[in-house]
Design a protein around this motif. Sequence first.
Motif, PDB file in Angstrom:
ATOM      1  N   LEU A 152       0.834  -1.213   0.000  1.00 15.15           N
ATOM      2  CA  LEU A 152       0.000   0.000   0.000  1.00 15.15           C
ATOM      3  C   LEU A 152       0.862   1.255   0.000  1.00 15.15           C
ATOM      4  O   LEU A 152       0.570   2.224  -0.720  1.00 15.15           O
ATOM      5  N   LYS A 210      -1.145   4.528  -1.603  1.00 10.79           N
ATOM      6  CA  LYS A 210      -2.576   4.434  -1.348  1.00 10.79           C
ATOM      7  C   LYS A 210      -2.878   4.543   0.137  1.00 10.79           C
ATOM      8  O   LYS A 210      -2.241   3.908   0.959  1.00 10.79           O
ATOM      9  N   SER A 211      -3.908   5.332   0.444  1.00  4.57           N
ATOM     10  CA  SER A 211      -4.427   5.379   1.812  1.00  4.57           C
ATOM     11  C   SER A 211      -5.371   4.195   1.985  1.00  4.57           C
ATOM     12  O   SER A 211      -5.854   3.624   1.001  1.00  4.57           O
ATOM     13  N   HIS A 212      -5.630   3.854   3.230  1.00  9.87           N
ATOM     14  CA  HIS A 212      -6.540   2.742   3.514  1.00  9.87           C
ATOM     15  C   HIS A 212      -7.437   3.136   4.680  1.00  9.87           C
ATOM     16  O   HIS A 212      -6.962   3.678   5.678  1.00  9.87           O
ATOM     17  N   THR A 213      -8.717   2.854   4.540  1.00 14.28           N
ATOM     18  CA  THR A 213      -9.671   3.100   5.619  1.00 14.28           C
ATOM     19  C   THR A 213     -10.562   1.871   5.745  1.00 14.28           C
ATOM     20  O   THR A 213     -11.093   1.388   4.747  1.00 14.28           O
ATOM     21  N   TYR A 214     -10.700   1.381   6.969  1.00 13.94           N
ATOM     22  CA  TYR A 214     -11.581   0.236   7.225  1.00 13.94           C
ATOM     23  C   TYR A 214     -12.876   0.780   7.802  1.00 13.94           C
ATOM     24  O   TYR A 214     -12.950   1.165   8.961  1.00 13.94           O
ATOM     25  N   ASP A 246     -14.784  -3.820   3.456  1.00 10.89           N
ATOM     26  CA  ASP A 246     -13.410  -3.369   3.272  1.00 10.89           C
ATOM     27  C   ASP A 246     -12.433  -4.462   3.705  1.00 10.89           C
ATOM     28  O   ASP A 246     -12.727  -5.265   4.592  1.00 10.89           O
ATOM     29  N   VAL A 259      -6.296  -4.755   6.787  1.00 13.56           N
ATOM     30  CA  VAL A 259      -4.857  -4.738   6.558  1.00 13.56           C
ATOM     31  C   VAL A 259      -4.169  -4.802   7.915  1.00 13.56           C
ATOM     32  O   VAL A 259      -4.366  -3.924   8.758  1.00 13.56           O
TER      33      VAL A 259
END
Length: 180
Positions: free
Chosen positions: A105, A110-114, A119, A122
């Motif tokens: 990531l 890339k940003s990641h939001t759960y 989703d 990670v």
Amino acid sequence: MKATGIVRRIDDLGRVVIPKEIRRTMRIREGDPLEIYTNPDGEVIFKKYSPVGEISEHAAQYAEVLTKIGGCPAVICDRDHVIAAAGIQKKEVLERRVSNSLEDLIEQRKSHTYRSLEDKKVTPIEGMDRYAVAMTPIVTAGDVSGAVIMLSDESHEYATPEQTALVQAAAMYFSKQMEE
């Protein structure tokens, strides 16, 4: 320091080849900066250079603030290891390697939001079962330097908009700090 049993000669231009196995194990990629150290015993030591590591004391204070405002554990890492943590046992996470999924990531910027069960979870740190509720990479002068992450805990299963904004702001702040 551990001996590898590998011996390399210096070529006529002063270059030394770092074997592929060592580069893979140490996650050294083409173009990665290496810092060179020497000691009085004649040892020459190559260490991966981490611009985020240069501000680790500052990062630790920022992680504390993120935890207080965001309400869940926060970690700040360079491209390879956790350099600051708050809201979690520091000895559990400091200097631990980031996971391959987080590394991917970060490399992709890339940003990641759960936010929901749809989703992907990670797990950002090797050997830990906490997952990232919000993560944003730190990009400095076009290069990826690390990431700011808020981790799951008992009371925070999903990211709030505020937590997402906090990690984005922190990543932008560290980016500006390293550019100066």
